[in-house]
Structures are given as structure tokens and as C-alpha cells.
Design a protein around this motif. Structure first.
Motif, mmCIF file in Angstrom:
data_model
loop_
_atom_site.group_PDB
_atom_site.id
_atom_site.type_symbol
_atom_site.label_atom_id
_atom_site.label_comp_id
_atom_site.label_asym_id
_atom_site.label_seq_id
_atom_site.Cartn_x
_atom_site.Cartn_y
_atom_site.Cartn_z
ATOM 1 N N ALA A 175 0.844 -1.199 0.000
ATOM 2 C CA ALA A 175 0.000 0.000 0.000
ATOM 3 C C ALA A 175 0.878 1.249 0.000
ATOM 4 C CB ALA A 175 -0.932 0.009 1.205
ATOM 5 N N TYR A 176 0.261 2.365 -0.331
ATOM 6 C CA TYR A 176 0.990 3.634 -0.395
ATOM 7 C C TYR A 176 1.015 4.342 0.953
ATOM 8 C CZ TYR A 176 2.360 8.299 -2.027
ATOM 9 O OH TYR A 176 3.006 9.491 -2.205
ATOM 10 N N GLU A 177 -0.059 4.202 1.735
ATOM 11 C CA GLU A 177 -0.199 4.963 2.968
ATOM 12 C C GLU A 177 -0.972 4.156 4.003
ATOM 13 O OE1 GLU A 177 0.725 6.829 5.130
ATOM 14 O OE2 GLU A 177 0.084 8.911 4.825
ATOM 15 N N ALA A 178 -0.824 4.552 5.272
ATOM 16 C CA ALA A 178 -1.588 3.959 6.367
ATOM 17 C C ALA A 178 -2.450 5.037 7.018
ATOM 18 C CB ALA A 178 -0.657 3.346 7.414
ATOM 19 N N TRP A 179 -3.725 4.746 7.185
ATOM 20 C CA TRP A 179 -4.618 5.626 7.936
ATOM 21 C C TRP A 179 -4.641 5.152 9.381
ATOM 22 C CZ3 TRP A 179 -9.639 6.834 4.653
ATOM 23 C CH2 TRP A 179 -9.288 7.712 3.614
ATOM 24 N N LEU A 180 -4.439 6.080 10.302
ATOM 25 C CA LEU A 180 -4.357 5.756 11.717
ATOM 26 C C LEU A 180 -5.733 5.843 12.367
ATOM 27 C CD1 LEU A 180 -1.090 7.767 12.422
ATOM 28 C CD2 LEU A 180 -1.327 5.370 11.742
ATOM 29 N N VAL A 181 -6.034 4.888 13.228
ATOM 30 C CA VAL A 181 -7.355 4.772 13.843
ATOM 31 C C VAL A 181 -7.215 4.884 15.354
ATOM 32 C CG1 VAL A 181 -9.394 3.304 14.101
ATOM 33 C CG2 VAL A 181 -8.115 3.286 11.942
ATOM 34 N N ASP A 182 -7.985 5.803 15.969
ATOM 35 C CA ASP A 182 -7.860 6.055 17.402
ATOM 36 C C ASP A 182 -8.614 5.018 18.231
ATOM 37 O OD1 ASP A 182 -10.578 6.761 17.409
ATOM 38 O OD2 ASP A 182 -10.183 8.912 17.398
ATOM 39 N N GLY A 183 -8.573 5.186 19.558
ATOM 40 C CA GLY A 183 -9.202 4.236 20.461
ATOM 41 C C GLY A 183 -10.704 4.160 20.351
ATOM 42 N N SER A 184 -11.313 5.155 19.736
ATOM 43 C CA SER A 184 -12.763 5.147 19.514
ATOM 44 C C SER A 184 -13.140 4.540 18.169
ATOM 45 C CB SER A 184 -13.307 6.590 19.596
ATOM 46 O OG SER A 184 -13.065 7.158 20.872
ATOM 47 N N GLY A 185 -12.149 4.043 17.447
ATOM 48 C CA GLY A 185 -12.422 3.424 16.164
ATOM 49 C C GLY A 185 -12.626 4.409 15.036
ATOM 50 N N LEU A 186 -12.078 5.614 15.174
ATOM 51 C CA LEU A 186 -12.238 6.651 14.161
ATOM 52 C C LEU A 186 -10.890 7.012 13.545
ATOM 53 C CD1 LEU A 186 -14.728 8.948 16.114
ATOM 54 C CD2 LEU A 186 -15.288 7.321 14.302
ATOM 55 N N VAL A 187 -10.892 7.319 12.274
ATOM 56 C CA VAL A 187 -9.668 7.681 11.565
ATOM 57 C C VAL A 187 -9.194 9.052 12.033
ATOM 58 C CG1 VAL A 187 -8.681 8.216 9.300
ATOM 59 C CG2 VAL A 187 -10.282 6.304 9.541
ATOM 60 N N THR A 188 -7.916 9.151 12.371
ATOM 61 C CA THR A 188 -7.345 10.461 12.698
ATOM 62 C C THR A 188 -6.777 11.085 11.425
ATOM 63 O OG1 THR A 188 -5.332 9.318 13.432
ATOM 64 C CG2 THR A 188 -6.871 10.049 15.129
ATOM 65 N N GLU A 189 -5.718 10.467 10.878
ATOM 66 C CA GLU A 189 -5.086 10.958 9.653
ATOM 67 C C GLU A 189 -4.150 9.885 9.139
ATOM 68 O OE1 GLU A 189 -2.691 14.409 10.545
ATOM 69 O OE2 GLU A 189 -1.965 13.531 12.410
ATOM 70 N N GLY A 190 -3.479 10.148 8.027
ATOM 71 C CA GLY A 190 -2.482 9.225 7.525
ATOM 72 C C GLY A 190 -1.167 9.389 8.254
ATOM 73 N N SER A 191 -0.239 8.480 8.006
ATOM 74 C CA SER A 191 1.062 8.559 8.682
ATOM 75 C C SER A 191 1.817 9.823 8.292
ATOM 76 C CB SER A 191 1.905 7.322 8.361
ATOM 77 O OG SER A 191 2.275 7.290 6.999
ATOM 78 N N SER A 192 1.541 10.355 7.089
ATOM 79 C CA SER A 192 2.154 11.623 6.675
ATOM 80 C C SER A 192 1.206 12.427 5.790
ATOM 81 C CB SER A 192 3.469 11.365 5.924
ATOM 82 O OG SER A 192 3.231 10.609 4.746
ATOM 83 N N THR A 193 -0.090 12.190 5.941
ATOM 84 C CA THR A 193 -1.083 12.825 5.077
ATOM 85 C C THR A 193 -2.374 13.087 5.843
ATOM 86 O OG1 THR A 193 -1.957 10.689 4.354
ATOM 87 C CG2 THR A 193 -0.199 11.645 3.003
ATOM 88 N N THR A 194 -3.265 13.869 5.242
ATOM 89 C CA THR A 194 -4.614 14.083 5.764
ATOM 90 C C THR A 194 -5.568 13.145 5.044
ATOM 91 O OG1 THR A 194 -4.141 16.403 6.218
ATOM 92 C CG2 THR A 194 -6.456 15.780 6.093
ATOM 93 N N ALA A 195 -6.519 12.583 5.794
ATOM 94 C CA ALA A 195 -7.473 11.621 5.239
ATOM 95 C C ALA A 195 -8.813 12.299 4.939
ATOM 96 C CB ALA A 195 -7.679 10.465 6.215
ATOM 97 N N TRP A 196 -9.399 11.956 3.787
ATOM 98 C CA TRP A 196 -10.673 12.518 3.342
ATOM 99 C C TRP A 196 -11.550 11.421 2.742
ATOM 100 C CZ3 TRP A 196 -11.105 18.116 2.823
ATOM 101 C CH2 TRP A 196 -9.912 18.818 3.031
ATOM 102 N N ILE A 197 -12.864 11.604 2.848
ATOM 103 C CA ILE A 197 -13.803 10.774 2.103
ATOM 104 C C ILE A 197 -14.898 11.667 1.530
ATOM 105 C CG2 ILE A 197 -13.390 8.671 3.446
ATOM 106 C CD1 ILE A 197 -16.080 9.193 4.875
ATOM 107 N N VAL A 198 -15.612 11.139 0.556
ATOM 108 C CA VAL A 198 -16.813 11.779 0.013
ATOM 109 C C VAL A 198 -17.966 10.831 0.298
ATOM 110 C CG1 VAL A 198 -17.961 12.696 -2.034
ATOM 111 C CG2 VAL A 198 -15.468 12.918 -1.791
ATOM 112 N N SER A 199 -18.967 11.311 1.028
ATOM 113 C CA SER A 199 -20.074 10.448 1.427
ATOM 114 C C SER A 199 -20.966 10.102 0.245
ATOM 115 C CB SER A 199 -20.913 11.144 2.507
ATOM 116 O OG SER A 199 -21.685 12.189 1.928
ATOM 117 N N ARG A 200 -21.852 9.165 0.460
ATOM 118 C CA ARG A 200 -22.817 8.782 -0.569
ATOM 119 C C ARG A 200 -23.699 9.955 -0.971
ATOM 120 N NH1 ARG A 200 -21.637 4.279 -3.489
ATOM 121 N NH2 ARG A 200 -20.865 2.627 -2.127
#
Length: 282
Positions: free
Chosen positions: A168-193
């Protein structure tokens, strides 16, 4: 051609650049850094990176008296000496050199300043964007002040390595609440349905990405619905689109998260549109 670096007050061959063994950046990670993309000789998001640099210095109480203008002159001279028109500039500032002790030195010491520059293949990055990238998820094991751009990056390094080992190119980090914080060196984004652009709000758990800030401004100018909230990997798996942002990736479409293909497995139209607008605005 010889490559040049800058250490404290002078330029020297890259192979000869070094810092003192008791530099606190080396001993304790007591340092901050910034990275600028360079395109056609121009520093991308120049002011945003300087603003974040001085904020990080202030948060760590590192007394640094050089002006932004002085640093900028040095950066451009380094680019000139290395004949770089397209690349990356790395700046690191540590608290300085002092006998090893966890507490701050009692006497004022001069910060250590290191600058390096290298060429970067933006064409290869553009080709990645055409096909999209894969990311994996990893537990977020970092410290509690990720809003400071410090050099304490071992958890990021381990997450990035885990991604590379899985192809893979990047890892998305997941906090103790099961939510994505950010990538190891990037910002994470999604587009909802529903077509909403979603990224985590700024707090001490994520770095205030400079490319993130610019993309938000672009999205607002395009009247794209934007929501700053956390999202789970499961929500990301079912999203319409996903992408990452950073100083070197710009806007990079994500087509697979873990073993889940995003939508039809090709870069999304909104991701590509934001990438094009970002590059056009620089």
C-alpha cells in the motif's frame, strides 16, 4: 552535480552536513520541521507552512529569532545551488546543543537549523493520481500533541513501513474510539454517498495540514458541501470517494482501503477536480 545542504549559518556539500552529537533534536527529538513542495521554483502554500513552523516553535518554547524573510532567502539560495525547480525543501529546527539532560537547558542556547532540498518526480505522482492508491488502517499509537509538527515520528514510520510491506501507499491511523485520525504523513478525506466532503476537524490528535487548509478553501469556492467530523474505516469503505492530501501528494485519490475497493475502484471525479484546482491555484 554536487548536492548542497545548509547547517546553522553556512552551505556545505550534502555528504559533509552534520550536527553535534548532543544536539537535542538528535538526543530527544526536541525539534520541529516543515516541508515545502517546490514547483517551477515556487514554494507551494509558502505562508501556511511558515505560519505552522512558528506556531510549532512557540508550542515547544524554542526561542528562534530568525525572520521568515531570512529563512526564505536561505531556502531560495539552497534551491539555486542545487539547481532545483521542482522538488521538496526540508527545514528542521532543534532547541540546540547542550549537555544531555531531559529538562530544557538553563542557559539560552542557539537553535540548530538544517535545510536540505531534493528533486521530486511530480510526473510520477500525477501517474499515481490517474490510477489511485491503496491505503491500510493501523492503530494510532502516537503522542497526544500531533498538532505540533515535531520530529517525533517513530509511530508514523512504523505505520508507513506496515503499509509498504502490504503493498500500500499509505496507512490511515485509527484512534481508540475506532475513528480515523489521519495518515502517517497525510490528511485523510472521504466523500459520502450524499456527496459531502468529510475530513476530521482540527484538534490535538491531527496535524493542521497546510494542503488540507487550501483544499477546504477550494471546496468552499466550488460550493462543495463540506463537513469537518471524524469518520470510521467502515464508513470510508462504503464512501463514494476517498483521497489524501499532503505537500508532496497534493490531492491523491484512494481506490482501496484495506481489502475494500472504493466505489468502482477508479479515482473519483471530485478528487480529480480538487487536484486540478489545487495545482491551478498554485
Amino acid at each position: 552535480m554536487s548536492r548542497f545542504a545548509y547547517v546553522n549559518s553556512g552551505f556545505l556539500p550534502h555528504r559533509d552536513a552534520c550536527v553535534h552529537i548532543e544536539d537535542r533534536g538528535f538526543q530527544f527529538g526536541d525539534a520541529v520541521y516543515e516541508v515545502w513542495g517546490v514547483r517551477d521554483g515556487h514554494l507551494l502554500d509558502e505562508q501556511g507552512h511558515f505560519d505552522r513552523l512558528y506556531r510549532s516553535l512557540d508550542q515547544l518554547d524554542i526561542l528562534f529569532e530568525r525572520s521568515q524573510y531570512s529563512l526564505l532567502v536561505t531556502i531560495h539560495e539552497l534551491l539555486r545551488r542545487n539547481r532545483i525547480r521542482n522538488g521538496l525543501v526540508y527545514l528542521q529546527i532543534s532547541r540546540g546543543v547542550a549537555p544531555r539532560d531531559h529538562a530544557f537547558p538553563q542557559a539560552n542556547i542557539a537553535p540548530t537549523v538544517v535545510l536540505t532540498a531534493k528533486r521530486f518526480n511530480f510526473d510520477a505522482a500525477a501517474q499515481r493520481a490517474e490510477h489511485g492508491i491503496r491505503v491500510i488502517t493501523q492503530d494510532d499509537e502516537r503522542w497526544g500533541r500531533c498538532d505540533i509538527k515535531s520530529v517525533n515520528l517513530l509511530p508514523n514510520v512504523l505505520a508507513k513501513q506496515a503499509a509498504r510491506e502490504e503493498g500500500a501507499y499509505e496507512a490511515w491511523l485509527v484512534d481508540g474510539s475506532g475513528l480515523v485520525t489521519e495518515g502517517s504523513s497525510t490528511t485523510a478525506w472521504i466523500v459520502s454517498r450524499d456527496g459531502e466532503l468529510i475530513t476530521r476537524p482540527l484538534d490535538n490528535h491531527i496535524l493542521p495540514g497546510i494542503t488540507r487548509k487550501t483544499v477546504i478553501a477550494i471546496a468552499k469556492s466550488m460550493s462543495i458541501p463540506l463537513v469537518e467530523r471524524a469518520f470510521s474505516p467502515e464508513e470510508a469503505h462504503s464512501s463514494r470517494e476517498a483521497f489524501i492530501t499532503s505537500a508532496s501528494s497534493f490531492v491523491m485519490p484512494v481506490v482501496q482501503i484495506d481489502d475494500k475497493i472504493i466505489a468502482n475502484g477508479t479515482p473519483g471525479s471530485l478528487s480529480l477536480s480538487l487536484r486540478n484546482e489545487y495545482l491551478r491555484a498554485q
